[in-house]
Enzyme design. Structure first.
Site, PDB file in Angstrom:
ATOM      1  N   GLN A  11       0.818  -1.216   0.000  1.00  0.00           N
ATOM      2  CA  GLN A  11       0.000   0.000   0.000  1.00  0.00           C
ATOM      3  C   GLN A  11       0.850   1.264   0.000  1.00  0.00           C
ATOM      4  O   GLN A  11       0.479   2.267  -0.613  1.00  0.00           O
ATOM      5  CB  GLN A  11      -0.933   0.003   1.214  1.00  0.00           C
ATOM      6  N   LYS A 171      10.501   7.183  14.634  1.00  0.00           N
ATOM      7  CA  LYS A 171       9.237   6.700  14.073  1.00  0.00           C
ATOM      8  C   LYS A 171       8.447   5.923  15.128  1.00  0.00           C
ATOM      9  O   LYS A 171       7.230   6.084  15.263  1.00  0.00           O
ATOM     10  CB  LYS A 171       9.517   5.815  12.852  1.00  0.00           C
ATOM     11  N   ASN A 175       4.811   7.055  16.452  1.00  0.00           N
ATOM     12  CA  ASN A 175       3.661   6.168  16.306  1.00  0.00           C
ATOM     13  C   ASN A 175       3.043   5.830  17.656  1.00  0.00           C
ATOM     14  O   ASN A 175       1.818   5.753  17.785  1.00  0.00           O
ATOM     15  CB  ASN A 175       4.062   4.879  15.584  1.00  0.00           C
ATOM     16  N   MET A 177       2.954   7.702  20.324  1.00  0.00           N
ATOM     17  CA  MET A 177       2.156   8.854  20.731  1.00  0.00           C
ATOM     18  C   MET A 177       0.864   8.939  19.936  1.00  0.00           C
ATOM     19  O   MET A 177      -0.224   9.118  20.493  1.00  0.00           O
ATOM     20  CB  MET A 177       2.968  10.142  20.539  1.00  0.00           C
ATOM     21  N   SER A 178       0.962   8.810  18.633  1.00  0.00           N
ATOM     22  CA  SER A 178      -0.213   8.956  17.775  1.00  0.00           C
ATOM     23  C   SER A 178      -1.258   7.888  18.060  1.00  0.00           C
ATOM     24  O   SER A 178      -2.459   8.175  18.140  1.00  0.00           O
ATOM     25  CB  SER A 178       0.200   8.885  16.300  1.00  0.00           C
ATOM     26  N   LYS A 240      -7.069  15.458  40.973  1.00  0.00           N
ATOM     27  CA  LYS A 240      -8.464  15.682  41.371  1.00  0.00           C
ATOM     28  C   LYS A 240      -9.378  15.753  40.154  1.00  0.00           C
ATOM     29  O   LYS A 240     -10.425  15.098  40.095  1.00  0.00           O
ATOM     30  CB  LYS A 240      -8.584  16.976  42.177  1.00  0.00           C
TER      31      LYS A 240
END
Length: 298
Positions: A11, A171, A175, A177-178, A240
């Site tokens: 892809q 990378k 990734n 984090m995303s 809190k």
């Protein structure tokens, strides 16, 4: 224009190879899917029956494969790249694989007298089609300079990440984090819906705060990364507020597993006596939990 072997026409790989052809590069292509090969042949590429055949005469060999085991097989296996690779050629692995696999592949290539770098990509298949990928170049200064004209046929932004193997490391972090934020954002969106709150209103609010902009570019540079843990927003108060949100979610039967896990991180910081520090001090607490030295003294 360069002579390039491109291996892996999935892809992402297929449109990337197409853009190399559009820029006038000479391509020999290989993939286990003959239809994928034919689509590139129709655009001007030369078909190859194996990675070894694709590599004959290549100045650059680009691999874009699903996992590290396949990259190793393509490079070192029977009819693999190394059987016909020139000592002057540069191998560029653009796959997303385990960083330790990348390190081992580069080391093994070097032991055979070959040159290899890693350049994983950022962004989506749409960007692969339009040639606007983010290119995360992990290599020596010489490798990055040499590869840049070829790489920029596939992307519009190149980041030199600081040496071999560093591309896949950044990378991986990006990734992580995303992907994690995608799940956390879904929790927040569903809680909006359960509370009867307009998502458009929530989006407008969050787009101007750390919730939408992220801590890397908002709270951290102004506080913990400057060595300043004086509270703009105390960890006790963050704990809190997070507790209130989780209590509301519980009453509405909205699952919030990531939010619950986050609360435990704040609990850990409070147990360590950081309750009255700025909430960005969470970074320091996680560093200590990972066995690293704190950057900011309490």
């Amino acid at each position: 224009m360069a002579v390039i072997a491109f291996i892996g026409l999935g892809q992402m790989g297929s449109p990337m190879a197409s853009n190399l052809l559009k820029q006038g590069h000479q391509l020999s292509v290989f993939d286990v899917n003959p239809d994928a090969v034919q689509r590139l042949v129709d655009k001007g590429a030369q078909p190859a029956s194996s990675p070894a055949q694709a590599t004959i005469g290549a100045e650059f060999v680009i691999t874009m494969l699903p996992n590290g085991d396949l990259v190793r097989s393509v490079l070192f296996g029977e009819q693999g790249v190394c059987e016909t690779l020139s000592r002057e050629a540069l191998v560029i692995d653009m796959s997303t694989i385990h960083p330790l696999q990348t390190d081992n592949l580069i080391a093994d290539m070097q032991s055979k007298g070959f040159s290899m770098m890693d350049v994983p990509i950022g962004r989506t298949s749409d960007n692969a089609i339009t040639g606007t990928l983010l290119l995360l170049a992990g290599g020596t200064a010489e490798q990055v300079e040499r590869a840049t004209p070829v790489l920029m046929a596939m992307g519009n932004e190149l980041v030199n990440t600081g040496g071999p193997g560093m591309g896949i490391r950044v990378k991986l972090i990006n990734n992580y984090m995303s992907i994690a934020l995608n799940a956390l954002s879904a929790e927040a969106a569903v809680l909006c819906e359960a509370l009867g709150l307009s998502f458009d209103v929530a989006l407008k609010v969050m787009s101007g705060t750390a919730a939408g902009k992220g801590h890397f570019t908002t709270t951290w540079p102004n506080k913990v990364m400057k060595g300043d843990l004086s509270p703009a927003f105390m960890i006790d108060l963050a704990h809190k507020d997070l507790g209130i949100a989780l209590d509301v979610a519980n009453q509405l039967h909205v699952p919030m597993p990531l939010g619950a896990a986050s609360r435990e991180v704040y609990n850990l910081a409070r147990a360590a006596g950081r309750g009255r520090e700025d909430w960005s001090a969470i970074l320091e607490q996680v560093r200590i939990s990972a066995g690293l030295t704190a950057n900011v003294k309490k």
